[in-house]
Structures are given as C-alpha cells and as structure tokens.
Design an enzyme around this catalytic site. Structure first.
Site, PDB file in Angstrom:
ATOM      1  N   PRO A   1       0.818  -1.218   0.000  1.00  0.00           N
ATOM      2  CA  PRO A   1       0.000   0.000   0.000  1.00  0.00           C
ATOM      3  C   PRO A   1       0.848   1.263   0.000  1.00  0.00           C
ATOM      4  CG  PRO A   1      -0.955  -1.613   1.469  1.00  0.00           C
ATOM      5  CD  PRO A   1       0.372  -2.182   1.024  1.00  0.00           C
ATOM      6  N   CYS A   2       0.418   2.218  -0.830  1.00  0.00           N
ATOM      7  CA  CYS A   2       1.260   3.394  -1.071  1.00  0.00           C
ATOM      8  C   CYS A   2       0.698   4.674  -0.458  1.00  0.00           C
ATOM      9  CB  CYS A   2       1.416   3.603  -2.581  1.00  0.00           C
ATOM     10  SG  CYS A   2      -0.149   3.985  -3.435  1.00  0.00           S
ATOM     11  N   GLN A   3      -0.438   4.594   0.251  1.00  0.00           N
ATOM     12  CA  GLN A   3      -1.116   5.826   0.669  1.00  0.00           C
ATOM     13  C   GLN A   3      -0.267   6.729   1.557  1.00  0.00           C
ATOM     14  OE1 GLN A   3      -2.442   2.861   0.478  1.00  0.00           O
ATOM     15  NE2 GLN A   3      -4.365   3.015  -0.646  1.00  0.00           N
TER      16      GLN A   3
ATOM     17  N   ILE B   1       2.929   7.131   1.229  1.00  0.00           N
ATOM     18  CA  ILE B   1       4.090   7.595   0.476  1.00  0.00           C
ATOM     19  C   ILE B   1       3.670   8.460  -0.711  1.00  0.00           C
ATOM     20  CG2 ILE B   1       6.008   6.789  -0.981  1.00  0.00           C
ATOM     21  CD1 ILE B   1       6.254   4.402   0.921  1.00  0.00           C
ATOM     22  N   SER B   2       2.469   8.213  -1.232  1.00  0.00           N
ATOM     23  CA  SER B   2       1.977   8.937  -2.393  1.00  0.00           C
ATOM     24  C   SER B   2       1.914  10.436  -2.140  1.00  0.00           C
ATOM     25  CB  SER B   2       0.582   8.425  -2.768  1.00  0.00           C
ATOM     26  OG  SER B   2      -0.016   9.267  -3.725  1.00  0.00           O
TER      27      SER B   2
END
Length: 360
Positions: free
Chosen positions: A136-138, A140-141
């Site tokens: 999951p990238c939330q 880091i995005s």
C-alpha cells in the site's frame, strides 16, 4: 508387412541402434521379437520423441488488488491491437484484503486468499520462484499522507520482507509509487532497501514511467527487484514507446459513441467540477493523467465529451484489456483500477525477470 529393424531404419534414414532403442522402450507400437530378432511394420510412422514439458515458473502474489500486476506477469492478453504472450508463470498463491478486489480477481485470474496478510501468512506455500507485491502506497503517495513507512498502511512492506525470508524465491519484485524516491522519504527508502538486502539478495531499483512502455497514461512507479547472489543481474526492460507514447485519444476514441453499459464498466461519475479537486480534463493527443484510487468520483473529465471518463476508459488508460471484468460498483471499481499496476508495464518487467530465471 513386417520387416527387420535394419530395413525400417534404412527407410527413415536412421541408425538401426536408434530404432532398436525405440523398440525396446516401447515407443513403436508394432515392434515385437520373433526369436532373437526384432521386427516392425514397415508402414508404422516414425516415432517422434516427446519433449518433456518445462516445469512452470511459480509465483506468489501479495497485496494483489484486482490483479493488474498478476495479469502482466501471467501474460496472455491483448491491448490496443497488440498481443502480450503468456509467460509460462503459474500463480500458485495470491492474497488481498479487500473483498471487492478479491471478487474481481477471482473472475479474471482465479483463486485468491482473502484476508489480512498477517492472519494468512501461515498459509504460504513453502516455495515459489518469484514473489511479487505492490505494498500500500497511501502513506508515500504525493496525494496521500506522506507519512512514509511509519504510516499504518505503507509499513505493510514488512509482510513482503517476511514472505521473501520464508519462501526464499529466486527473485522478487516490489512495486510502489514514484514518491518513494522523494527526499522526504530518503529514510523510508533506505530502510526498505536495507531490509531486503539483509536477506542476501542483489537489489536493483529505479523509477519506471508507464507511458514509455505502451501504457497510455503518465504514471511513475518504483520497482525494487531482488535476485539471488548466484543469478544473473536484473536488467530493466527497454522502453517501447519512449518517443511516441500512446495518447488518450488512441486509447479511448472508439468509446466516444458507446452507450452506458454497466456490464462493460462503461459507467461514469456524475460529480460536478469542484474548485478544490476534480477539474482536470484529459488532453486528447497526450497520454492520460495518473489514474488515482481515492478520487471520490472526481475522476478526470473526457477530452471532448461533457462528462467524466468511464471506468472502462480509466481501465484502458491503465492498460487493462477489454476482456477484464470489473463486477463491483462504480466507487469500488474506481479504487481497484487506481490502485492497480498497469498490466502492460508489469508484462515488460516480467520479461526481464524471465531473462534472469532463464539465464538469458
């Protein structure tokens, strides 16, 4: 007519010893012994030795989502007139926590284990050649909380580390957003790379621009690839559309007059333009903008029509084939498409992975 093996061998321009071996191994249906000598029907077709089938390359997939990355690694699909061949990869285990994404995955790719990775990690197969995962990238995005791997969701990369440690694959591939390369995330990036390196793998990482690989969308993604020390180095795939990317018009033009069709996911949000977000409009002659997962219906507007793009058009910008089915409602489909790794980009990465495994 029964003849000697020598006569049969002469007819087929083979040695008698070769024919005798075939006869002794039972590869010639009419061959039999009369006394001490072998005979065979002269008209029996020459036996063709069957090549043993190569064992499939096995793969474990984590944080699989609806299956974009998995589809790319498996191959065997068509997109915008090009065929992306099967890769001979067998997905033996996949995991995703989101119920709707699992339904989509099952309809398109097959079995998947639904649940929290830490609750099902004990079900992992003992071995696979490849482990892949887009954690999951939330956190880091750029469009997320920017908390780095200290964030609740992006810290889940450690599940991939644990899986690689347990399974000991020949190669692993980890995907995340381009924001991982930002200075703000230097510490997070160093920690991730150090944790994977500590497992004894050679690490390669870089940013890929999806539009350079036949995906009609500007999308930056980091791929971290780890290979066993005794294997060839991973070499990234060559760009295919570096100077002539596919445009939004090329990806979507044939759908401009296509009616709403829920079964085909050609449905769109009716959300009006907002001064805060959701005002972006596609430009016909350039790739689409990055498809986001959490746009809450404020997905981009069509380049020429007075509406937002449909879910099928968004899937096209992500390089999903039209045969890929999205059975969920609009919002869940929007999240699945936005979270996915473009299958075409994943397919190109898979070619470089195969080159390592096959020592090419």
């Amino acid at each position: 007519m029964l003849v000697s093996l020598a006569e049969y061998a002469k007819k087929h321009n083979k040695s008698s010893d070769t024919i005798r071996r075939y006869a002794e191994k039972g590869h010639m249906h009419s061959a039999r012994k009369i006394g001490r000598n072998w005979v065979v029907e002269l008209e029996e077709p020459y036996p063709v030795a069957k090549r043993p089938k190569a064992a499939p390359i096995t793969l474990i997939s984590l944080f699989s989502g609806c299956g974009g990355m998995d589809m790319g690694f498996r191959g065997g699909f068509d997109f915008l007139g090009r065929h992306y061949a099967k890769n001979g990869i067998d997905i033996i285990w996949a995991n995703e926590i989101d119920k709707d994404a699992c339904i989509t995955y099952r309809q398109n790719l097959g079995d998947i284990v639904e649940g929290d990775i830490y609750e099902v990690i004990g079900q992992l197969p003992k071995y696979a050649d490849i482990v892949i995962g887009g954690f999951p990238c939330q956190d880091i995005s750029i469009n997320g909380k920017m908390a780095g791997i200290s964030g609740k969701r992006s810290s889940l990369y450690s599940a991939i580390v644990e899986t690689v440690e347990k399974v000991q694959p020949k190669i692993f591939v980890v995907e995340n957003v381009g924001g991982l390369m930002l200075r703000k995330h230097d510490e997070s990036r160093r920690k991730i790379l150090a944790d994977f390196s500590a497992l004894g793998y050679k690490i390669h990482y870089q940013v890929y621009h999806a539009e350079d690989y036949g995906v009609p969308q500007t999308r930056e993604r980091v791929f971290i690839v780890g290979t066993c020390e005794d294997m060839p180095a991973y070499i990234p795939p060559q760009e295919t559309t570096l100077f002539k990317p596919l445009t939004a018009r090329e990806a979507m033009e044939d759908l401009e007059d296509y009616p709403r069709d829920k079964a085909f996911s050609h449905i769109w949000s009716e959300a009006k333009a907002s001064k805060d977000q959701g005002n972006r409009k596609l430009i016909a002659d350039r790739p689409g903008y990055t498809i986001r997962a959490e746009c809450h219906g404020n997905i981009q507007f069509h380049y020429s029509l007075a509406r937002r793009i449909s879910m099928r058009e968004a899937a096209r910008l992500q390089s999903f084939p039209d045969s890929f089915v999205f059975p969920a409602g609009l919002r869940a489909t929007e999240r699945q498409i936005g979270n996915a790794v473009p299958p075409v980009l994943a397919w190109h990465v898979a070619q470089s992975v195969l080159a390592v495994l096959q020592n090419r």
